[in-house]
Design a protein around this motif. Sequence first.
Motif, short mmCIF file in Angstrom:
data_model
loop_
_atom_site.label_atom_id
_atom_site.label_comp_id
_atom_site.label_asym_id
_atom_site.label_seq_id
_atom_site.Cartn_x
_atom_site.Cartn_y
_atom_site.Cartn_z
N ALA A 54 0.74 -1.07 0.05
CA ALA A 54 -0.11 -0.07 0.14
C ALA A 54 0.91 1.24 0.03
N GLU A 55 2.09 1.29 0.75
CA GLU A 55 2.65 2.46 0.83
C GLU A 55 3.82 2.75 -0.13
N ARG A 56 3.84 1.78 -0.82
CA ARG A 56 4.74 1.95 -2.20
C ARG A 56 4.06 2.68 -3.13
N ALA A 57 2.66 2.52 -2.99
CA ALA A 57 1.91 3.08 -4.01
C ALA A 57 1.15 4.35 -3.52
N GLY A 58 1.73 4.74 -2.24
CA GLY A 58 1.41 6.11 -1.61
C GLY A 58 0.20 6.23 -0.73
N LEU A 107 3.90 0.93 -10.19
CA LEU A 107 3.17 1.33 -8.98
C LEU A 107 3.75 2.03 -7.82
N ARG A 108 5.32 1.77 -7.81
CA ARG A 108 6.17 2.51 -7.05
C ARG A 108 6.32 3.97 -7.35
N SER A 109 5.94 4.32 -8.85
CA SER A 109 6.18 5.63 -9.32
C SER A 109 4.68 6.55 -8.79
N CYS A 110 3.52 5.67 -8.44
CA CYS A 110 2.56 6.18 -7.90
C CYS A 110 2.78 6.74 -6.38
N GLY A 111 3.79 6.15 -5.65
CA GLY A 111 4.02 6.48 -4.49
C GLY A 111 5.20 7.59 -4.34
N GLU A 112 5.80 7.68 -5.30
CA GLU A 112 6.86 8.79 -5.31
C GLU A 112 6.69 9.96 -5.64
N VAL A 127 -3.11 6.32 -12.37
CA VAL A 127 -2.71 6.17 -10.85
C VAL A 127 -3.67 5.56 -9.91
N TYR A 128 -4.95 5.95 -10.32
CA TYR A 128 -6.05 5.28 -9.51
C TYR A 128 -6.10 3.64 -9.43
N LYS A 129 -6.00 3.08 -10.70
CA LYS A 129 -6.11 1.82 -10.88
C LYS A 129 -4.75 1.04 -10.12
N TYR A 130 -3.39 1.68 -9.96
CA TYR A 130 -2.39 0.97 -9.51
C TYR A 130 -2.64 1.09 -7.60
N LYS A 131 -3.08 2.40 -7.27
CA LYS A 131 -3.49 2.45 -5.95
C LYS A 131 -4.52 1.55 -5.41
N LYS A 141 7.95 9.19 -1.28
CA LYS A 141 7.89 10.68 -1.04
C LYS A 141 6.31 11.02 -1.07
N ALA A 142 5.51 10.32 -1.80
CA ALA A 142 4.22 10.96 -1.76
C ALA A 142 3.28 10.06 -0.92
N ASP A 143 3.91 9.34 0.12
CA ASP A 143 3.10 8.43 0.89
C ASP A 143 2.09 9.29 2.06
N GLY A 144 0.89 8.82 1.58
CA GLY A 144 -0.16 9.66 2.54
C GLY A 144 -0.60 10.94 2.00
N MET A 145 0.08 11.23 0.98
CA MET A 145 -0.49 12.65 0.49
C MET A 145 -1.75 12.64 -0.56
N PRO A 146 -2.89 13.56 -0.39
CA PRO A 146 -3.74 13.48 -1.37
C PRO A 146 -3.57 13.48 -2.87
N TYR A 147 -4.37 12.96 -3.74
CA TYR A 147 -4.03 13.02 -5.02
C TYR A 147 -5.40 12.99 -5.76
N ARG A 148 -5.50 14.00 -6.57
CA ARG A 148 -6.73 14.26 -7.51
C ARG A 148 -6.33 13.94 -8.95
N LYS A 149 -7.17 13.21 -9.96
CA LYS A 149 -6.63 12.99 -11.09
C LYS A 149 -6.77 14.28 -11.98
N GLY A 150 -5.62 14.32 -12.57
CA GLY A 150 -5.38 15.67 -13.47
C GLY A 150 -4.91 16.89 -12.61
N GLN A 151 -4.39 16.60 -11.47
CA GLN A 151 -4.13 17.64 -10.57
C GLN A 151 -2.93 18.45 -10.96
N GLY A 152 -2.18 17.69 -11.95
CA GLY A 152 -0.76 18.28 -12.37
C GLY A 152 -0.92 19.29 -13.72
N LYS A 153 -2.27 19.18 -14.13
CA LYS A 153 -2.44 20.21 -15.27
C LYS A 153 -2.38 21.53 -15.03
#
Length: 421
Positions: free
Chosen positions: A76-80, A239-244, A256-260, A409-421
């Motif tokens: 779980a935590e490797r995926a953030g 999967l690990r990239s989703c946690g980093e 990202v949602y699928k891998y999490k 690095k991104a463990d426990g941080m909130p994430y929304r699809k498309g937030q980097g745009k």
Amino acid sequence: MTTVTDLNQPTLQPAAPTGRRMSLPVLMLVIAGALALTSIVRIITGADGITNVSQMSTALQLAVPIGLAGLGGLWAERAGVVNIGLEGMMILGTWFGAWAGFQWGPWTGVLVGIIGGAIGGLLHALVTVTFNVNHIVSGVAINILALGATRYLAPLAFEGHQGGSAKQSPPVDSLGHFTVPGLSDALTDLNAKGWFFVSDVAGLLGGLITNVSWLTLIAIALIPGTWWILWRTAFGLRLRSCGENPVAAESLGVNVYKYKYLAVIISGGLAGLGGAFLAIVANPFYLEGQTSGRGYIGLAAMIFGNWMPGGLAIGAGLFGYTDSLNLRGGSENVHALLLLGALLLIIGSIWLAFRKKYTSSAITLLIGGLVLAWYLGTNEVPNQVVSATPYVITLVVLALSAQRLRMPKADGMPYRKGQGK
């Protein structure tokens, strides 16, 4: 060094984890040194139980559910996603495993226990990934929900069956055990001789091949299996990239949602497997409260292992060993461990002084001296100390290892699809 475009290549062989880590030869020397020091303590104190075959076999059995819970946390935590809900998922695994096990057989119980834990993982993923609820809040809620649900379901499922009650399931058939013939007896005889170091190694190896459950072998195989999947496949890299850095991963086409979701469901399944182990192998029945915080200790083992499978296995073994002292001649063995702890602290003080960390060295030496004085001034330790030993060791190990930890690095941080745009 892996380039960012490699994330989309299905045939990619990701690079191994980088960073300053202990090599295998050095690790083996450290383990040998720890065994030698333990052997010295055994000879001085006469506490032969700290390294006998029975002690090691019990330690292995107690380490397995802790290690499985820790593996669940690792996925779980490797995926953030922080998974404080491991305890609740283990509880679901114990109930579902025993419920299916006494009706349709132990292997069916194992499978249903995994499914029970995975349901808890799915709920955690839904709440944290889709609805962005705080991971800690969600995990605690799952722990409470699992406890309440199993307390409600146990009387409905188990009362009226032979051996069942509102807090206990009917017994589940054994999965079976194996012992390596000849070699097990030879190692047991060698361990009984009480020789320096050799008998202690024989006790350790004998515990690994004497009365071992088939499910234990599966659990052990999951350690290198997890490492290979997460660090040697494209799936693991994504999967690990989703946690980093999930934003960067999304920009490269990773869902990202699928891998999490996958990571947290697998996490719950592994915790559920640990719960099924408790209800089918460790005890042949479900019993209310039988997880006893092992989900939390598994999380501690994962942190101790620096979010790596190998370190996690060592941490689970350490916690399983200290827990086994509570079951087999606890007071005498824990008293002997006071001397071992004092010696380790003194050695640690010398090492810190060598690295010119004089303040830390002085504090460590003072603590080591106090522990040594406790050992010399008493003949036994109170039963309360024996019972608390696994939890105290958990806190001490985490405190000592805190300086070298590096979480995703991104463990426990909130994430929304498309937030980097």
